[in-house]
Motif scaffolding. Structure first.
Motif, mmCIF file in Angstrom:
data_model
loop_
_atom_site.group_PDB
_atom_site.id
_atom_site.type_symbol
_atom_site.label_atom_id
_atom_site.label_comp_id
_atom_site.label_asym_id
_atom_site.label_seq_id
_atom_site.Cartn_x
_atom_site.Cartn_y
_atom_site.Cartn_z
ATOM 1 N N ARG A 85 0.631 -1.199 0.090
ATOM 2 C CA ARG A 85 0.002 -0.063 -0.072
ATOM 3 C C ARG A 85 0.878 1.167 0.029
ATOM 4 N NH1 ARG A 85 -5.333 1.448 1.310
ATOM 5 N NH2 ARG A 85 -5.427 3.665 2.436
ATOM 6 N N SER A 86 2.000 1.250 0.893
ATOM 7 C CA SER A 86 2.792 2.267 0.740
ATOM 8 C C SER A 86 3.414 2.640 -0.589
ATOM 9 C CB SER A 86 4.033 2.044 1.927
ATOM 10 O OG SER A 86 4.774 0.773 1.422
ATOM 11 N N GLU A 87 3.802 1.788 -1.184
ATOM 12 C CA GLU A 87 4.182 1.818 -2.650
ATOM 13 C C GLU A 87 3.491 2.719 -3.501
ATOM 14 O OE1 GLU A 87 6.409 -0.377 -6.580
ATOM 15 O OE2 GLU A 87 6.242 -1.314 -4.587
ATOM 16 N N GLU A 144 0.775 4.418 -2.619
ATOM 17 C CA GLU A 144 0.497 5.775 -1.986
ATOM 18 C C GLU A 144 1.710 6.583 -2.449
ATOM 19 O OE1 GLU A 144 -0.659 7.892 2.116
ATOM 20 O OE2 GLU A 144 0.283 6.239 2.127
ATOM 21 N N GLN A 145 3.084 6.312 -2.466
ATOM 22 C CA GLN A 145 4.077 6.908 -2.977
ATOM 23 C C GLN A 145 4.079 7.256 -4.421
ATOM 24 O OE1 GLN A 145 7.081 4.371 -0.941
ATOM 25 N NE2 GLN A 145 8.417 6.283 -0.723
ATOM 26 N N ILE A 146 3.503 6.381 -5.254
ATOM 27 C CA ILE A 146 3.397 6.765 -6.594
ATOM 28 C C ILE A 146 2.333 8.026 -6.914
ATOM 29 C CG2 ILE A 146 2.662 5.649 -9.005
ATOM 30 C CD1 ILE A 146 4.309 3.017 -7.958
ATOM 31 N N ASN A 162 1.350 9.961 -4.992
ATOM 32 C CA ASN A 162 1.872 11.507 -4.352
ATOM 33 C C ASN A 162 2.922 12.075 -5.269
ATOM 34 O OD1 ASN A 162 0.140 11.258 -2.160
ATOM 35 N ND2 ASN A 162 1.862 10.500 -0.895
ATOM 36 N N LYS A 163 3.455 11.369 -6.018
ATOM 37 C CA LYS A 163 4.337 11.776 -7.173
ATOM 38 C C LYS A 163 3.421 12.224 -8.531
ATOM 39 C CE LYS A 163 8.364 10.133 -8.249
ATOM 40 N NZ LYS A 163 9.577 9.025 -8.648
ATOM 41 N N LYS A 195 0.218 12.968 -8.223
ATOM 42 C CA LYS A 195 -0.828 14.279 -8.010
ATOM 43 C C LYS A 195 -0.477 15.577 -8.119
ATOM 44 C CE LYS A 195 -4.121 15.512 -4.629
ATOM 45 N NZ LYS A 195 -5.142 15.091 -3.204
ATOM 46 N N LEU A 242 7.975 3.606 -9.381
ATOM 47 C CA LEU A 242 8.337 4.664 -8.332
ATOM 48 C C LEU A 242 9.640 5.167 -8.444
ATOM 49 C CD1 LEU A 242 7.761 6.056 -5.664
ATOM 50 C CD2 LEU A 242 8.782 4.084 -4.454
ATOM 51 N N ASP A 243 10.658 4.296 -8.933
ATOM 52 C CA ASP A 243 11.944 4.759 -9.268
ATOM 53 C C ASP A 243 12.505 3.815 -10.108
ATOM 54 O OD1 ASP A 243 13.160 2.723 -7.521
ATOM 55 O OD2 ASP A 243 12.818 3.959 -5.801
ATOM 56 N N SER A 251 12.683 0.059 -9.011
ATOM 57 C CA SER A 251 11.254 -0.428 -8.490
ATOM 58 C C SER A 251 11.007 -1.286 -9.609
ATOM 59 C CB SER A 251 10.377 0.680 -8.191
ATOM 60 O OG SER A 251 10.707 1.394 -7.063
#
Length: 594
Positions: free
Chosen positions: A402-404, A406-408, A410-411, A413, A495-496, A499
């Motif tokens: 879930r954290s991954e 959310e991070q994607i 948040n990049k 948005k 993500l990067d 990833s």
């Protein structure tokens, strides 16, 4: 290879064995059998095994239905697929001297003599059909020497199974049948054309369980038709509206399931049946889904056959499977269903843009592994998206924390808001339902229009920027019209640089439809179908664009709309819930799937 093609092929098999078989074991001698397994386009391993068995027991497998030749129709499916295979419009067109029987009639011969046909009638309307009514012996069966199409690789002779697919006799001990009938040259016959959660979820006594099971069994077709409003037949609407709808009850999670061990094994068996094309297997998925839901909601740990049988919807055969799991911790049925074709089909379907029919085409072309697909074994071809699916197979088929996700998000948005600060952007799907991991990322984009502007063209600008920043790496499906208010994009992101690739869907909708779209794309799928069914029972129609009234439907087929009606709610989820008298539920309370 289609069933008719394999039926023609099987006529020339087993000749050395046939000559050595004692006549008393050839209980299907003089029987010309047209077998229907429900898999009309590709002969599954089950269908091939059953045709082999008929031949070994003296029967003739008829490739193409001809009432002047066929003595028996053996079907493992329902009337509609049966009629499709026969190229008929009604069961009444079948002559009275040709019985339509279940596979259990064939296996009854293992006891030394075939039982009466009426005891195994497939359809009650044809229970009086009797092969003894045939006025003469009819034509001698004559079939083509060759049929178009080949099978790459041998056909394995595995277990022969009865009407519940229970093993009867290992194929190594099966005796072949009589000599093949004479052949004449003829034209080629035409072709007829995630593991269970560790928690018990859902309200006790779910009144729509049977429809959610069907929804799960038909998930692939549901996903390919986003505009579906889930209309059910009128008689079912009336029945379900009396019993209530599961969307009317909040999901309760007690954090512990007393029967999880049983559920896990039945879930594993159900997933194997999902990989098969036949209508017979489809209904097994339906049956096991009902049982799993009942067990998930059962307040007491099941310890015996009697306790299992006492649960509504659990039949004798399923109860015996539950008893085996309780006593041994295992289920032998899983090993029987875990055939090589099922394993291969499951792997192929993990490739993006590969459905069951493509998977079976590849299998019949000789492919067994992903390496075979990469090597284009059997001359198969791949679309551009399928090539991407093969290259990133492991990435696409692994769930992300879930954290991954959310991070994607948040990049993405802030990049979208740089393009237009007035955008409404929200993450949907399993993330919004609070899941600990996600299969993909679903993002909704729209924009308020009070200033006279819209989000038209935003998707094009956003995708360009995400490609430049290498957040999106591959395109799987792009919108037909980038400047429309409705647009759907599918692709891979990361993500990067270190990833995995992750699946991402970005959807643009008109601002006034945002509530209906959020409801639809948040899910889960079972909850969505339930609330759409309830809307239908109240005279409405619900889809991702809104809640509609005054929708006129074809009285002979309620799935066909004669008029579209008009929208009465679409801007918020709350207003849709309120009109449908569904108590408000947060996204995490809408989980209904087994």
């Amino acid at each position: 290879m289609t069933p008719p093609e394999y039926a023609a092929k099987v006529l020339t098999k087993f000749q050395p064995l046939l000559d050595r078989t004692p006549p008393r074991k050839l209980f299907l001698k003089d029987k010309n059998i047209f077998y229907i397994g429900g898999d009309l386009k590709f002969a599954s391993k089950t269908t091939r095994d059953k045709m082999d068995f008929v031949r070994k027991k003296g029967g003739t497998v008829v490739p193409v239905y001809d009432p002047s030749i066929v003595t028996h129709i053996v079907t493992d499916t329902t009337p509609i697929p049966t009629l499709k295979a026969l190229a008929l419009k009604s069961l009444t067109e079948i002559p009275d001297h040709i019985p339509t029987v279940l596979w259990s009639w064939i296996t009854s011969g293992n006891r030394g003599k075939l039982e009466f046909e009426w005891m195994h009638a497939a359809f009650s309307s044809r229970i009086d059909a009797d092969s003894s009514k045939r006025s003469s012996k009819g034509k001698e069966a004559q079939f083509p020497r060759q049929v178009a199409g080949t099978v790459s690789g041998g056909v394995t002779n595995s277990s022969v199974i009865d009407d519940d697919h229970h093993p009867q006799t290992p194929s190594s001990s099966l005796h072949p049948s009589s000599a093949a009938p004479p052949f004449s040259s003829a034209a080629n016959p035409p072709q007829r054309t995630r593991h269970a959660s560790q928690q018990c979820n859902g309200p006790e006594g779910d009144p729509l369980a049977e429809y959610y099971a069907l929804a799960a069994a038909d998930q692939e077709s549901a996903e390919s038709n986003d505009s579906s409003d889930g209309e059910m037949p009128m008689d079912e609407v009336v029945k379900q509206s009396r019993r209530g709808f599961t969307c009317d009850q909040r999901n309760t999670d007690n954090g512990h399931c007393l029967n999880q061990g049983i559920i896990d094994k039945l879930q594993e068996l159900m997933e194997l049946h999902k990989e098969k094309l036949s209508d017979h297997d489809r209904w097994r998925v339906f049956s096991y889904s009902k049982t799993i839901r009942a067990l998930r909601n059962h307040p007491v740990q099941i310890k015996s056959y009697e306790q299992a049988r006492a649960i509504k919807g659990v039949g004798d055969k399923t109860a015996r499977k539950i008893e085996e799991i309780i006593q041994t911790g295992e289920l032998r049925r899983i090993d029987w269903e875990k055939t090589p074709d099922v394993e291969s089909i499951k792997n192929f379907k993990g490739i993006y843009d590969v459905g069951p029919h493509t998977a079976y085409q590849w299998y019949n072309a000789g492919c067994r592994t992903l390496d075979d697909v990469k090597a284009r074994k059997g001359g198969i071809t791949l679309t551009p998206t399928q090539k991407i699916g093969v290259e990133y197979y492991d990435d696409i088929n692994s769930r992300m924390p879930r954290s991954e996700a959310e991070q994607i998000f948040n990049k993405i948005k802030p990049i979208a808001l740089e393009i237009d600060p007035m955008l409404f952007i929200e993450i949907m799907g399993s993330f919004r339902r609070g899941k600990a991991d996600c299969g993909d990322i679903d993002i909704l984009i729209t924009r308020p229009t009070h200033d006279g502007k819209t989000h038209a063209g935003v998707i094009r600008s956003l995708l360009t920027e995400l490609h430049v920043r290498q957040i999106i790496t591959e395109d799987l499906a792009t919108p037909d019209n980038f400047d429309g208010l409705e647009a759907t994009y599918r692709g891979l992101c990361r993500l990067d640089f270190r990833s995995r690739r992750r699946r991402i869907d970005i959807l643009a909708v008109p601002y006034e439809s945002r509530g209906a779209a959020l409801l639809y794309y948040t899910g889960d799928d079972i909850f969505n179908r339930a609330i759409r069914y309830k809307a239908g029972s109240m005279g409405y129609s619900l889809n991702q664009r809104g809640l509609f009234t005054a929708v006129a439907r074809d009285p002979n087929d309620r799935r066909k709309k004669l008029t579209k009606g008009y929208v009465i709610a679409s801007e918020t989820e709350e207003e849709i819930f309120k009109i449908l008298n569904v108590p408000w539920q947060e996204p995490h309370e809408r989980v209904r799937a087994v």
